[in-house]
Design a protein around this motif. Structure first.
Motif, short mmCIF file in Angstrom:
data_model
loop_
_atom_site.label_atom_id
_atom_site.label_comp_id
_atom_site.label_asym_id
_atom_site.label_seq_id
_atom_site.Cartn_x
_atom_site.Cartn_y
_atom_site.Cartn_z
N LEU A 40 10.07 -15.61 17.20
CA LEU A 40 11.49 -15.96 17.14
C LEU A 40 12.09 -15.58 15.80
O LEU A 40 13.21 -15.06 15.73
N THR A 44 15.19 -12.97 15.28
CA THR A 44 16.48 -13.50 14.83
C THR A 44 16.77 -13.27 13.35
O THR A 44 17.90 -13.41 12.92
N GLN A 46 15.70 -15.24 11.14
CA GLN A 46 15.77 -16.58 10.56
C GLN A 46 14.38 -17.05 10.16
O GLN A 46 13.37 -16.51 10.60
N ALA A 51 14.55 -20.91 13.49
CA ALA A 51 14.53 -20.20 14.77
C ALA A 51 14.05 -21.10 15.91
O ALA A 51 14.62 -21.10 17.00
N ARG A 54 16.78 -23.65 16.65
CA ARG A 54 17.90 -23.02 17.36
C ARG A 54 17.56 -22.85 18.84
O ARG A 54 18.36 -23.17 19.72
N ASP A 82 16.68 -14.21 28.20
CA ASP A 82 17.79 -13.58 27.49
C ASP A 82 18.69 -12.81 28.45
O ASP A 82 19.82 -12.48 28.12
#
Length: 113
Positions: A40, A44, A46, A51, A54, A82
Motif C-alpha cells: 500500500l 500510494t 504514503q 496507507a 486510509r 480498485d
C-alpha cells in the motif's frame, strides 16, 4: 493503530488488520486475498501506517467497493477493488460458467456495475 478485527454492520464480513514483527497484513478473514502495508505504501507514496489507516477508513466508511467472488454459489474470495468493471470483465472472460462476482459496500449496500 488500526490493528484488530472489523465486522461489517450486517455481520457478513470480517476484516483483519495485523502487524506481526512490523509486517502490516490486512485481508478478509477466511479468504485468500490480502495485502501488506509495504505494498500500500509503495502504491500510494504514503507511510505504511498512513496507507493502512486510509484503506481501512475507506473500507469501513463505505468509500471502497468490495468484490465477492463465488464459484457454483460458494463464496471463494473477497477483496477491496480498485476497478469493479475490470473484475466483472475478468470474471466473464477468464472464469467458468459457475463463476460470478458481486459488489457491495461495507454497510451491505449492493453496488451495480
Amino acid at each position: 493503530m488500526p490493528v484488530g478485527e472489523y465486522v461489517s454492520p450486517d455481520g457478513q464480513l470480517k476484516f483483519i488488520v495485523t502487524c506481526p514483527d512490523g509486517d502490516w497484513t490486512i485481508g478478509f478473514d477466511g479468504y485468500p486475498w490480502h495485502t501488506h502495508g509495504s505494498v500500500l505504501a509503495a502504491l500510494t507514496g504514503q507511510d505504511e501506517v498512513v496507507a493502512v489507516e486510509r484503506l481501512l477508513a475507506d473500507l469501513i466508511g463505505n468509500v471502497s467497493v468490495i468484490t465477492l467472488a463465488r464459484r457454483a454459489g460458494k463464496l471463494v474470495d473477497i477483496w477491496v477493488t480498485d476497478d469493479p468493471a475490470k473484475d466483472l470483465s475478468s470474471c466473464k472472460e477468464y472464469g467458468s460458467a459457475e463463476d460470478t462476482v458481486e459488489f457491495r459496500l461495507w454497510n451491505g449496500t449492493s453496488v451495480k456495475i
